[in-house]
Write a protein that holds these residues in place. Structure first.
Motif, PDB file in Angstrom:
ATOM      1  N   LEU A 288       5.216 -85.489   0.181  1.00 10.94           N
ATOM      2  CA  LEU A 288       5.111 -84.762  -1.333  1.00 10.94           C
ATOM      3  C   LEU A 288       3.690 -84.917  -1.867  1.00 10.94           C
ATOM      4  N   GLY A 289       3.680 -84.416  -3.045  1.00  8.90           N
ATOM      5  CA  GLY A 289       2.280 -84.362  -3.882  1.00  8.90           C
ATOM      6  C   GLY A 289       2.578 -85.301  -4.960  1.00  8.90           C
ATOM      7  N   LEU A 290       1.881 -86.388  -5.015  1.00  8.11           N
ATOM      8  CA  LEU A 290       1.989 -87.478  -6.026  1.00  8.11           C
ATOM      9  C   LEU A 290       0.720 -87.225  -7.218  1.00  8.11           C
ATOM     10  N   SER A 291       1.173 -86.451  -8.202  1.00  6.17           N
ATOM     11  CA  SER A 291       0.377 -86.270  -9.201  1.00  6.17           C
ATOM     12  C   SER A 291      -0.041 -87.285 -10.286  1.00  6.17           C
ATOM     13  N   GLY A 292       0.766 -88.458 -10.256  1.00  3.60           N
ATOM     14  CA  GLY A 292       0.463 -89.262 -11.353  1.00  3.60           C
ATOM     15  C   GLY A 292       1.573 -89.020 -12.691  1.00  3.60           C
ATOM     16  N   GLY A 293       2.180 -87.961 -12.473  1.00  3.13           N
ATOM     17  CA  GLY A 293       3.145 -87.668 -13.665  1.00  3.13           C
ATOM     18  C   GLY A 293       4.714 -87.987 -13.217  1.00  3.13           C
ATOM     19  N   ILE A 294       5.503 -87.834 -14.029  1.00  2.21           N
ATOM     20  CA  ILE A 294       6.794 -88.324 -14.057  1.00  2.21           C
ATOM     21  C   ILE A 294       7.752 -87.721 -13.094  1.00  2.21           C
ATOM     22  N   ASP A 295       7.541 -86.604 -12.937  1.00  2.41           N
ATOM     23  CA  ASP A 295       8.397 -85.539 -12.039  1.00  2.41           C
ATOM     24  C   ASP A 295       8.204 -86.318 -10.517  1.00  2.41           C
ATOM     25  N   SER A 296       6.766 -86.101 -10.012  1.00  5.09           N
ATOM     26  CA  SER A 296       6.610 -86.471  -8.759  1.00  5.09           C
ATOM     27  C   SER A 296       7.027 -88.001  -8.535  1.00  5.09           C
ATOM     28  N   ALA A 297       6.693 -88.971  -9.321  1.00  2.00           N
ATOM     29  CA  ALA A 297       6.861 -90.485  -9.546  1.00  2.00           C
ATOM     30  C   ALA A 297       8.375 -90.494  -9.102  1.00  2.00           C
ATOM     31  N   LEU A 298       9.192 -89.792  -9.784  1.00  2.35           N
ATOM     32  CA  LEU A 298      10.809 -89.780  -9.703  1.00  2.35           C
ATOM     33  C   LEU A 298      11.272 -89.355  -8.431  1.00  2.35           C
ATOM     34  N   SER A 299      10.775 -88.416  -7.973  1.00  3.08           N
ATOM     35  CA  SER A 299      10.874 -87.588  -6.667  1.00  3.08           C
ATOM     36  C   SER A 299      10.443 -88.648  -5.542  1.00  3.08           C
ATOM     37  N   ALA A 300       9.425 -89.162  -5.506  1.00  2.00           N
ATOM     38  CA  ALA A 300       9.047 -90.279  -4.513  1.00  2.00           C
ATOM     39  C   ALA A 300       9.952 -91.464  -4.637  1.00  2.00           C
ATOM     40  N   ALA A 301      10.448 -91.991  -5.551  1.00  2.00           N
ATOM     41  CA  ALA A 301      11.363 -93.002  -5.858  1.00  2.00           C
ATOM     42  C   ALA A 301      12.689 -92.713  -5.002  1.00  2.00           C
ATOM     43  N   VAL A 302      13.118 -91.239  -5.355  1.00  2.00           N
ATOM     44  CA  VAL A 302      14.298 -91.145  -4.857  1.00  2.00           C
ATOM     45  C   VAL A 302      14.257 -91.197  -3.360  1.00  2.00           C
ATOM     46  N   ALA A 303      13.111 -90.496  -2.796  1.00  2.00           N
ATOM     47  CA  ALA A 303      12.838 -90.393  -1.393  1.00  2.00           C
ATOM     48  C   ALA A 303      12.960 -91.648  -0.741  1.00  2.00           C
ATOM     49  N   VAL A 304      11.979 -92.788  -1.234  1.00  2.00           N
ATOM     50  CA  VAL A 304      11.981 -94.007  -0.782  1.00  2.00           C
ATOM     51  C   VAL A 304      13.341 -94.817  -0.758  1.00  2.00           C
TER      52      VAL A 304
END
Length: 547
Positions: A288-304
């Motif tokens: 996933l693209g991790l932009s430094g914003g909250i949407d990608s941060a939360l998506s990354a957390a769910v993925a992990v």
């Protein structure tokens, strides 16, 4: 005739179409139910659910009935009886059915009478409605087996009670949505009061494309008492004990699990849905693209949390507008999660397209950046086989604040049905809590600055989301009124207190973005009206309720 029964409730996962695998799993769970007289499984457990148009393929139906016959044969070993969901085909008609097998033979069969045909369900497309069911005699006890939708309306349970049913065993394929637990329990109490019969409500767990099942199975006695509560979001086996009394059958008090409250329930819905989607479709991991914003941060957390840090690959793709703050936040987010983090600049690609399209408008130039990020991520996805996780939320998708073939691209979206205010609530909650069964870190999963800073797409200098949209708390209230409640502009303005002109503008954006949403990836259903399965609007549509 017996005065005691031990009924094992098997709250388990499934895989649609995996007939052999589902059958084998049922026999494994049956082997664990030592001492039980009967082991009950959810609706359509043999085929998986929702099975959709697989039912229209004759070979699938034929093989399903073959596997059902083998499960019946397996009960000849003297072990517990099996009550399981399958397909029954007769006279050219296919039925959603429950089969009760014992001693190597079919003891009884129930055909689903009420076929749901709304929201996520379209069973009238693939099944024929069965007749009003009769109780099934088992060890001298008359068991009523209404199937899922059969208890959402009164007639089936009333008929079973009139026919002499002594207790109700209800197999379900009931997808999660917010506040569904309370709704189910109120519904069951209504049926119990009307029939005077105790009721066991069995549901499955696990993800299947855009729906996810939370389990949360329970038993309610004829006096309305809640005597058994199974956990949510995990497979479980509960051996319930039943006794005949002077006033009918009662279930003895058993396990009492605590169900996840808001917003933990939403977070776990996301992780379970994503885990099963990735694993069941054979992806080695997620990118996933991790932009430094909250949407990608939360998506990354769910993925992990869903599949583990070693299978998640985050990529920061800066442009000339990307701030140092965003670069730092993306890197720190990846460090907190413990997953791979790469930086791939899109600046060379932007320059190349500027030479190719020198007269591109400012909007086109912004979208070029989003689409170059998609091209980059898909190239990396192709190289390793990782599934691209889309990171946009429901607020953006509602009003078209997303780039088609850009940040909307991907294989799955965990935020598709989560409004921006929900994203903030989930992020705060996850930073302070470690969900059960999560594979991620115990501590925070993103820097606090990611939650605190104003959202921005960073596609032009000093850009903020609120340059184009009202503040998210206001926007989400309006969208809840227009989407979840299907209110008109006038009604939505009245219930939200928003300016009618603003509500009309949001409705216009909502309707215009339908063509984008039709091309969006699947994502887990969380609320009552998700885009795709629940809310199915025409793309070409001249009707609107506002000016």
């Amino acid at each position: 005739m017996t005065d005691k029964l031990k009924i094992a409730l098997a709250q388990v996962n499934q895989k649609v179409g995996d007939l052999a695998g589902n059958a084998a799993a049922m026999l494994e769970w049956r082997a664990k139910a030592k001492g039980a007289d009967l082991v009950m499984f959810p609706e359509m457990q043999l085929t998986g659910y929702p099975v959709e148009d697989l039912v229209l393929k004759p070979e699938f139906v034929r093989q399903t009935m073959e596997h059902a016959g083998r499960l019946v044969d397996a009960t000849a070993d003297g072990g517990p009886a099996l009550l399981f969901g399958s397909i029954h085909s007769e006279g050219g008609a296919n039925y959603n059915c429950m089969i009760l097998a014992e001693g190597g033979r079919v003891v009884g069969r129930t055909l689903k009478h009420e076929l749901p045909n709304y929201g996520t369900f379209d069973e009238k497309r693939i099944f024929v409605s069965g007749p009003m069911p009769s109780p099934i005699a088992f060890h001298g006890v008359k068991l009523g087996v209404p199937i899922c939708e059969d208890i959402w309306l009164e007639p089936v349970c009333a008929h079973l009670a009139q026919e002499g049913a002594e207790l109700l065993l209800v197999p379900n394929g009931s997808p999660y949505e917010l506040d569904k637990d309370d709704l189910r329990q109120r519904l069951v109490r209504d049926r119990v009061v009307e029939t005077g019969l105790p009721l066991a409500y069995l549901n499955r767990v696990g993800g299947q494309d855009e729906v996810v099942f939370d389990g949360s199975s329970f038993v309610t006695n004829d006096d309305g008492s809640h005597v058994v509560q199974m956990p949510d979001w995990e497979e479980a086996l509960a051996i319930t004990e039943w006794q005949r009394t002077a006033n009918g059958w009662k279930c003895l008090p058993g396990q009492k699990a605590t169900l996840a409250p808001f917003p933990e329930d939403i977070y776990r819905a996301m992780t379970v849905a994503l885990r099963d989607y990735v694993n069941d479709n054979g992806f080695p991991g997620i990118i996933l693209g991790l932009s430094g914003g909250i949407d990608s941060a939360l998506s990354a957390a769910v993925a992990v949390d869903a599949i583990g840090a070693d299978r998640v690959w985050c990529v920061m793709m800066p442009s000339k507008y990307t701030s140092e703050t965003s670069l730092e936040d993306a890197e720190n987010c990846a460090k907190l999660l413990g997953c791979r983090h790469d930086v791939v600049s899109i600046v060379p690609g932007v320059k190349g397209l500027e030479e190719m399209i020198p007269d591109a408008t400012s909007l086109a130039q912004e979208n070029i950046q989003a689409r170059l990020r998609m091209v980059t991520l898909m190239a990396l996805s192709n190289s390793k086989g990782h599934m691209l996780l889309t990171t946009g939320n429901k607020s953006e998708m509602s009003v078209g604040y997303a780039t088609l073939y850009g940040d909307m691209a991907g294989g799955y979206s965990v935020l598709k049905d989560a409004y921006k205010t929900t994203v903030f609530a989930l992020s705060r909650w996850r930073n302070a809590n470690n969900p059960k069964d999560a594979l991620g870190p115990d501590g925070p999963v993103m820097p606090q600055r990611v939650i605190d800073k104003p959202p921005t797409a960073e596609l032009r200098p000093n850009q903020k989301d609120e340059d184009s949209l009202p503040p998210y708390p206001i926007l989400d209230r309006i969208l809840d009124a227009l989407v979840e409640k299907e209110q008109s502009v006038t009604e939505a303005a009245r219930t939200t207190g928003a300016d009618p002109a603003l509500v009309a503008d949001i409705e216009k954006k909502l309707l215009r973005a339908e063509y984008k949403r039709r091309q969006a990836p699947p994502g887990v259903k969380l609320g009552s009206r998700n885009f795709g399965r629940d809310r199915r609007y025409p793309i070409t549509n001249a009707f609107k309720t506002g000016q």
